[in-house]
Every structure is written in C-alpha cells, then in structure tokens.
Design a protein around this motif. Structure first.
Motif, PDB file in Angstrom:
ATOM      1  N   PRO A 157       0.578   5.830  -0.459  1.00 30.85           N
ATOM      2  CA  PRO A 157      -0.446   6.840  -0.163  1.00 30.85           C
ATOM      3  C   PRO A 157      -1.574   6.868  -1.211  1.00 30.85           C
ATOM      4  O   PRO A 157      -1.329   7.106  -2.395  1.00 30.85           O
ATOM      5  CB  PRO A 157       0.347   8.149  -0.148  1.00 30.85           C
ATOM      6  CG  PRO A 157       1.697   7.721   0.334  1.00 30.85           C
ATOM      7  CD  PRO A 157       1.926   6.390  -0.330  1.00 30.85           C
ATOM      8  N   CYS A 158      -2.775   6.560  -0.761  1.00 31.31           N
ATOM      9  CA  CYS A 158      -3.961   6.509  -1.622  1.00 31.31           C
ATOM     10  C   CYS A 158      -3.788   5.568  -2.821  1.00 31.31           C
ATOM     11  O   CYS A 158      -4.408   5.775  -3.866  1.00 31.31           O
ATOM     12  CB  CYS A 158      -4.391   7.899  -2.088  1.00 31.31           C
ATOM     13  SG  CYS A 158      -5.020   8.882  -0.737  1.00 31.31           S
ATOM     14  N   GLY A 159      -2.946   4.595  -2.672  1.00 36.19           N
ATOM     15  CA  GLY A 159      -2.748   3.662  -3.783  1.00 36.19           C
ATOM     16  C   GLY A 159      -2.356   2.284  -3.317  1.00 36.19           C
ATOM     17  O   GLY A 159      -2.058   2.049  -2.143  1.00 36.19           O
ATOM     18  N   GLU A 167       0.847  -1.189   0.000  1.00 31.13           N
ATOM     19  CA  GLU A 167       0.000   0.000   0.000  1.00 31.13           C
ATOM     20  C   GLU A 167       0.880   1.236   0.000  1.00 31.13           C
ATOM     21  O   GLU A 167       1.875   1.304   0.723  1.00 31.13           O
ATOM     22  CB  GLU A 167      -0.916  -0.012   1.232  1.00 31.13           C
ATOM     23  CG  GLU A 167      -1.873   1.158   1.236  1.00 31.13           C
ATOM     24  CD  GLU A 167      -2.901   1.119   2.353  1.00 31.13           C
ATOM     25  OE1 GLU A 167      -3.175   0.043   2.896  1.00 31.13           O
ATOM     26  OE2 GLU A 167      -3.420   2.198   2.660  1.00 31.13           O
ATOM     27  N   VAL A 224     -11.896  -2.572  -0.573  1.00 31.25           N
ATOM     28  CA  VAL A 224     -12.123  -1.835   0.665  1.00 31.25           C
ATOM     29  C   VAL A 224     -13.583  -1.968   1.108  1.00 31.25           C
ATOM     30  O   VAL A 224     -13.869  -2.218   2.277  1.00 31.25           O
ATOM     31  CB  VAL A 224     -11.750  -0.346   0.489  1.00 31.25           C
ATOM     32  CG1 VAL A 224     -11.914   0.389   1.810  1.00 31.25           C
ATOM     33  CG2 VAL A 224     -10.326  -0.207  -0.045  1.00 31.25           C
ATOM     34  N   PHE A 268     -13.747   5.610  -6.575  1.00 29.31           N
ATOM     35  CA  PHE A 268     -14.216   5.180  -5.249  1.00 29.31           C
ATOM     36  C   PHE A 268     -15.617   5.706  -4.946  1.00 29.31           C
ATOM     37  O   PHE A 268     -16.206   5.343  -3.935  1.00 29.31           O
ATOM     38  CB  PHE A 268     -13.240   5.660  -4.156  1.00 29.31           C
ATOM     39  CG  PHE A 268     -12.180   4.632  -3.810  1.00 29.31           C
ATOM     40  CD1 PHE A 268     -11.312   4.157  -4.788  1.00 29.31           C
ATOM     41  CD2 PHE A 268     -12.054   4.129  -2.523  1.00 29.31           C
ATOM     42  CE1 PHE A 268     -10.342   3.200  -4.472  1.00 29.31           C
ATOM     43  CE2 PHE A 268     -11.091   3.178  -2.202  1.00 29.31           C
ATOM     44  CZ  PHE A 268     -10.229   2.703  -3.178  1.00 29.31           C
ATOM     45  N   LEU A 292      -9.011   8.729   3.637  1.00 32.18           N
ATOM     46  CA  LEU A 292      -7.829   8.156   2.995  1.00 32.18           C
ATOM     47  C   LEU A 292      -6.649   9.070   3.281  1.00 32.18           C
ATOM     48  O   LEU A 292      -6.825  10.267   3.334  1.00 32.18           O
ATOM     49  CB  LEU A 292      -8.030   8.085   1.486  1.00 32.18           C
ATOM     50  CG  LEU A 292      -9.203   7.253   0.995  1.00 32.18           C
ATOM     51  CD1 LEU A 292      -9.297   7.369  -0.511  1.00 32.18           C
ATOM     52  CD2 LEU A 292      -9.052   5.808   1.392  1.00 32.18           C
ATOM     53  N   PRO A 293      -5.425   8.551   3.322  1.00 34.64           N
ATOM     54  CA  PRO A 293      -5.089   7.164   3.528  1.00 34.64           C
ATOM     55  C   PRO A 293      -5.253   6.782   4.999  1.00 34.64           C
ATOM     56  O   PRO A 293      -5.503   7.675   5.794  1.00 34.64           O
ATOM     57  CB  PRO A 293      -3.613   7.120   3.107  1.00 34.64           C
ATOM     58  CG  PRO A 293      -3.081   8.491   3.353  1.00 34.64           C
ATOM     59  CD  PRO A 293      -4.250   9.423   3.241  1.00 34.64           C
ATOM     60  N   PRO A 294      -5.082   5.553   5.437  1.00 29.93           N
ATOM     61  CA  PRO A 294      -4.762   4.417   4.580  1.00 29.93           C
ATOM     62  C   PRO A 294      -5.956   3.935   3.762  1.00 29.93           C
ATOM     63  O   PRO A 294      -7.099   4.129   4.134  1.00 29.93           O
ATOM     64  CB  PRO A 294      -4.296   3.347   5.564  1.00 29.93           C
ATOM     65  CG  PRO A 294      -4.829   3.738   6.885  1.00 29.93           C
ATOM     66  CD  PRO A 294      -5.164   5.182   6.845  1.00 29.93           C
ATOM     67  N   LEU A 295      -5.609   3.321   2.667  1.00 29.65           N
ATOM     68  CA  LEU A 295      -6.607   2.906   1.693  1.00 29.65           C
ATOM     69  C   LEU A 295      -7.308   1.624   2.113  1.00 29.65           C
ATOM     70  O   LEU A 295      -8.531   1.525   2.052  1.00 29.65           O
ATOM     71  CB  LEU A 295      -5.861   2.679   0.372  1.00 29.65           C
ATOM     72  CG  LEU A 295      -6.644   2.326  -0.865  1.00 29.65           C
ATOM     73  CD1 LEU A 295      -7.468   3.526  -1.296  1.00 29.65           C
ATOM     74  CD2 LEU A 295      -5.699   1.927  -1.983  1.00 29.65           C
ATOM     75  N   LEU A 296      -6.510   0.648   2.505  1.00 30.00           N
ATOM     76  CA  LEU A 296      -7.042  -0.699   2.724  1.00 30.00           C
ATOM     77  C   LEU A 296      -7.456  -0.937   4.174  1.00 30.00           C
ATOM     78  O   LEU A 296      -6.918  -0.322   5.096  1.00 30.00           O
ATOM     79  CB  LEU A 296      -5.983  -1.744   2.345  1.00 30.00           C
ATOM     80  CG  LEU A 296      -5.472  -1.704   0.917  1.00 30.00           C
ATOM     81  CD1 LEU A 296      -4.306  -2.662   0.743  1.00 30.00           C
ATOM     82  CD2 LEU A 296      -6.579  -2.038  -0.071  1.00 30.00           C
ATOM     83  N   ARG A 297      -8.373  -1.866   4.339  1.00 28.06           N
ATOM     84  CA  ARG A 297      -8.713  -2.341   5.676  1.00 28.06           C
ATOM     85  C   ARG A 297      -7.527  -3.120   6.221  1.00 28.06           C
ATOM     86  O   ARG A 297      -6.650  -3.540   5.467  1.00 28.06           O
ATOM     87  CB  ARG A 297      -9.929  -3.278   5.610  1.00 28.06           C
ATOM     88  CG  ARG A 297     -11.231  -2.583   5.301  1.00 28.06           C
ATOM     89  CD  ARG A 297     -12.333  -3.609   5.080  1.00 28.06           C
ATOM     90  NE  ARG A 297     -13.565  -2.970   4.670  1.00 28.06           N
ATOM     91  CZ  ARG A 297     -14.564  -2.653   5.497  1.00 28.06           C
ATOM     92  NH1 ARG A 297     -14.480  -2.950   6.771  1.00 28.06           N
ATOM     93  NH2 ARG A 297     -15.650  -2.049   5.059  1.00 28.06           N
ATOM     94  N   LYS A 299     -11.808  -1.169   8.888  1.00 23.53           N
ATOM     95  CA  LYS A 299     -11.462   0.134   8.315  1.00 23.53           C
ATOM     96  C   LYS A 299     -10.931   0.977   9.465  1.00 23.53           C
ATOM     97  O   LYS A 299     -11.654   1.219  10.430  1.00 23.53           O
ATOM     98  CB  LYS A 299     -12.712   0.754   7.699  1.00 23.53           C
ATOM     99  CG  LYS A 299     -12.427   1.565   6.457  1.00 23.53           C
ATOM    100  CD  LYS A 299     -13.681   2.199   5.930  1.00 23.53           C
ATOM    101  CE  LYS A 299     -14.182   1.465   4.711  1.00 23.53           C
ATOM    102  NZ  LYS A 299     -15.292   2.193   4.073  1.00 23.53           N
TER     103      LYS A 299
END
Lengths: 303, 266
Positions: free
Chosen positions: A64-66, A62, A270, A246, B46-51, B41
């Motif tokens: 930042p925002c990606g 992961e 997500v 998103f 954002l961020p972080p993006l993922l759970r 979550k």
C-alpha cells in the motif's frame, strides 16, 4: 520571478529537485520524456567497480502506497559507465552525481579514484548502505565508526565533492550523520529505503526472492521527513531530503524540515516526467505564496 | 514512447472477467507494433502506486485496443473504467515480435493461452498484411475463456480452439493441439503468448521440430521503460545468460534466448 536555484556551497543547482539514484537508471532512460536540463541534477544508479548481476527475481513487490525492491544493485561497473554512458551525459547542463558503492572500504575508494579521471561528474553520493562482505553483510551506514572510516577513505582520494547517503535502518541517525560530516562529507542525503518484507499468504513464501527488500514511495514519507528534520538540526553541512516525494507539496515538507534540496525517486517510475512537474509546481506555489527564493524556505518549519 | 494522459475510452466490452477496451490515442496507435505494451495508470489516486503493464491487442485508426483479464487490484480498477472517461497511457513500450518479409506465402502458427491471446490478434493482422498465412491456436480452460474466437475468425484466419474441459474445440491443452497439428503441417515460424508452462512446453516442441519461434514473456514491472531493473530474467543474448530487462529488451524473446528454469515463484 521565483528563484529556484540552490547553492550547496560546493555545488550550485538550477533547482532544488534532483532525481534519486536507483530510480533514474543512467539518466538516458528519461531522455525521451523531457529535457533533462530542467533538473537540478540527477544521481546515477549505484556503481560498483565491476559489473554486477543483481539479485534473483522476483525483485519487486507493491505494497500500500509503497514499493519494496531487492534489485541488488545490478549495474555496469565503472569501466563501461565511463566509456559508454558518461560521454552521452556530457552535453547535459545539469548536475550529474554518481552514487558510489563498495563491498568494502577499499572498493568505495577504488570507484572514486577511477571516476576522478573523467570530466562531467559534479559530486559523488556515497551509498553506505551496501552490505560489507568482510563484515558479515553489515553496511557502513549501520554505525558511526564504520561510516566515519568509509567516508574518510573516499574523501582522501576523491577530487569531487562528497555527499553521504544515510540509511534509515539505524537506532540513531543523527550520530551517523555527524560521523559523516566529521569525516569530511560536504552534504548529507537521506533517507535510503526502509528494510521491509512482504509475504504471499497463499504459498506461504516471501514475495521477494531475496526475502527482504527496501521500501520506498509515499508510505515512507513521514519517516523521512522526521529524519531529515532531526539531521538538519544537528549538522552544519547541507541536507538533501528524499523518501516518497510525489509532488511539490511533498518536496516543500522536506525543504521546510531543513532540506536544501530534494531527490525524487519512486515517482519517476509512475510518471517519467514527474520531476519536471514538481519543479513547475514549486515555482507556482512560491509565486502564490510570495516566496522570492525557494531556499528562503529551508528549515522554516515553526516549532 | 510517449505519455498520453487524456486517452479517451471509446468502446468497452466484457465477457466474465475478460475486458476489451478501445482507446483513442492517435500518436501511440501510430507507433505501436505487435508485441509491444502499455503501462497504464489504473487510478488517479493511490494506491495502487504503480502503472500496470498491459499488452497491445490492436492499433488501428488512431486508437489502441487492450484485452485483459481481471487478476488483481490493478486490473480490477482498470475494468471499472467506462466509455467516455480517460486513461493515462505510457507507450508503446518494449520490443515486439519480429515479422520478416521472408514469411510471405508461408504458414505461421500463433499460439495464445487465455489472456495471452491479446497481442496475437495484432500480430496476426500484421502477418496477414505481410502475406504470411497465420494459423491461430487459442486455448482456454473452458469455452468462457475464449471470447475472442469470432473476432479472430473475422480476420479471415484459420482459428483452432482448445479447452481443457472439452467444452469447445479440441479437448485438452493447446500445446497438445499444436503438437498434433505439427505432425501433418510444417509452419515456418511459431509465436506464442500465455502461461509460462504452456510456453515452455511449446519451446520444447519447437526445439524438437527445429521450428524458429518467439515468445512474449510477462513480469511484474516497476516502470516499463528500463529505469528500475525490476523485471529482469535470465536471457542468453550475446553469450552467457544474464539478467536482461523484460520491459526494454523484451517482452518478446527468441526461442534460443530464454532460460526457462530461471522463472521462480510464478
């Protein structure tokens, strides 16, 4: 009552929102979360002729925002897909698009020929970002000539409509889009992931075993919107936009840039039901803005 | 497997950088099994993006518990949540520990290293209910790494602790403590969760002793429910080793299934 339907010419969609290949598994993974019939459709994970093991882990990092991934197209191959998975998708009333891969032009054509014999596939999405083993790992998407040859070869054998998915890792995306159109592709989808790398500074090694991976997620959205805009102005076939969507607002940017439909990718990881939310929010947005038909917005950005 | 976007935090405890949350989520709690996990979550922005994947520490009376250590950005944000606020939970996910009826009346070992103790509390409760006799081994670098010792003892279990620096219990690695104990006792099964090196070491012990075992593995995860193919690891199941998804086929795997040397870059 807002009309969300989209007519791509070769395919009518209930809504402009599709789930993107590689982020939606084989569709079945999402059945526990919502009724998949609400979708415009979904694109099956990239399919080679034979099963593929995929890359050695770590496969994800992961940023930042990606999200950078190097899954390496791990997959079941055409036989298992047609025997075991496709029958489970047959009852669905939504567009099922298969992302077609190949290590060379012949394999793309063999996958398409094999799938031709099965019912229930609405279109092929040609993944021309696969490394070509005969050309030193360069993928067809990297130049207009190779794109033209690959699309043409599949077009000659395919009995379902063809969408070509473009890579952003090129100098001139418009020339590649035009080559795909010239070879008979009935739509263009873009963008695939952006080639990327991340380093673990403590052990001074790449985060991914594969060194490079493909960046997706909100970080790439502005690049994707720009490329969709450029391609949509140049081609006459419909464009399907994707890259970091998103929310409904994100989807609308792509539609206004010229996309007739959109694909939602990383967001599915997500929030597994994010496509449903985007469809509902699109409807609400259109109602609030007096838009009767969502397709009236395609390419409406004022320059 | 379901999504609870409004799971309310009803209790929070912390010891150094270890945290325990009790979160109201009746439906997830009702379905949860030991060894399963949640994708949480950690932020609404954002961020972080993922759970983040966090194992289930307990599920009881309409609530789930998580026990974790702050290890990066995600867990740090998670630790900042307060009682009364809500969490967005996806779960329960994965395949948990196997608890067979035949373990009734038998002694079984549960070995947890550091935060790896988290799922073993839930497991020990289930084992006890089944009529098995769980013995919990709880290892840490120092005594500060063992905040759950009393909670485990309160279950009425035999708990053996170890610390690398000798500040509490057995002085040395938990694997050495297990090895020593195996010299005089013969459990029917071993369950483990903790650092990779600890589990690999235990696996070798189990192989030598012909002791059946299960291990809970960890991985970076994209989705937690099988869609992204990001969390794979070489596993021998039905023949040759192949890349299986830890989130869906695991996170718990049998002793004979795991290919230890495949783990790379931590």
């Amino acid at each position: 009552m807002v009309d969300l339907s989209v007519d791509l010419g070769f395919l009518k969609l209930k809504s402009p929102v599709l789930a993107a290949s590689g982020t939606f598994g084989y569709g079945l993974e999402f059945k526990p979360f919502y009724d998949l019939n609400a979708l415009g459709g979904f694109v099956i994970k990239g399919l080679y002729f034979s099963p593929r093991e995929g890359n050695k882990p770590p496969r994800l990092v992961e940023t930042p925002c990606g999200l950078i991934n190097s899954i390496g197209l791990q997959g079941v191959g055409v036989e298992k897909f047609c025997q075991e998975i496709l029958p489970q998708l047959a009852q669905l009333d939504t567009a099922i698009i298969v992302n077609v891969c190949g290590e060379d032009e012949d394999e793309y054509a063999r996958v398409a020929e094999y799938l031709n014999h099965y019912e229930g596939i609405s279109a092929f999405e040609l993944n021309i970002s696969c490394p070509n083993v005969r050309e030193g790992g360069r993928c067809p998407a990297q130049n207009p000539e190779a794109t033209y040859r690959t699309v043409k070869k599949v077009k000659e054998v395919s009995s379902v409509p063809l969408i070509t998915k473009l890579s952003p890792n090129v100098t001139d995306i418009v020339s590649v889009a035009l080559a795909a159109q010239e070879a008979g592709s009935q739509a263009i989808s873009l963008i695939n992931t952006i080639l990327a790398m991340a380093i673990d500074i403590e052990n001074r090694r790449p985060r991914l075993n594969n060194i490079f991976g493909g960046l997706s997620g909100p970080a790439i959205k502005p690049v994707a919107v720009r490329m969709v805009f450029q391609v949509a102005r140049a081609v006459s076939v419909p464009v399907i936009g994707m890259g970091g969507i998103f929310s409904a607002e994100d989807a609308l940017e792509f539609i206004m840039a010229g996309a007739s439909a959109v694909q939602v990718g990383t967001a599915n990881f997500v929030d597994p039901d994010v496509c449903l939310k985007i469809i509902n929010d699109l409807k609400n947005w259109a109602e609030q803005h007096g838009v009767e038909k969502i397709s009236n917005l395609v390419g409406c950005v004022k320059i | 497997m379901l999504i609870d976007r409004q799971a309310r935090i009803i209790e929070k405890k912390s010891w150094g950088n270890y945290y325990l949350f009790r979160i109201e989520s009746p439906e997830i709690a009702g379905r949860a099994e030991p060894g399963q996990f949640l994708m949480i979550k950690v932020s609404n922005h954002l961020p972080p993006l993922l759970r983040r994947p966090i194992s289930l520490h307990n599920a009881e009376n309409g609530a789930v518990e998580i026990f974790f250590q702050v290890a990066g950005t995600g867990t740090r944000l998670l630790a900042e949540k307060e009682v009364g606020s809500t969490m967005d939970l996806l779960g329960p996910l994965g395949r948990g520990f196997t608890v067979e009826q035949k373990l009734k009346g038998q002694e079984v070992f549960c070995v947890g290293g550091g935060r790896g103790i988290a799922p073993l509390y839930f497991l020990a409760r289930k084992l006890k209910k089944t009529g098995a006799k769980p013995v919990v081994f709880y290892g840490g670098r120092t005594k500060e790494d063992l905040p759950l010792t009393n909670k485990l003892k309160e279950l009425g279990l035999e708990v053996m602790v170890s610390t690398d620096d000798g500040s509490a219990g057995f002085s040395g690695l938990v694997t050495a403590l297990v090895g020593e104990t195996l010299a005089t006792r013969s459990p029917a099964f071993l369950y483990a969760c903790g650092p990779e090196a600890m589990m690999e070491n235990l696996a070798q012990l189990c192989q030598r002793k012909n002791l059946p075992a299960e291990f809970s593995l960890e991985s970076i995860m994209g989705c937690g429910f099988g869609a992204c193919f990001g969390c794979v690891r070489k596993i021998k199941r039905n023949g040759q080793p192949s890349y299986l998804k830890i989130c869906q086929e695991g996170p718990v795997f049998g002793l004979e299934e795991i290919v230890w040397q495949e783990k790379e870059n931590g």
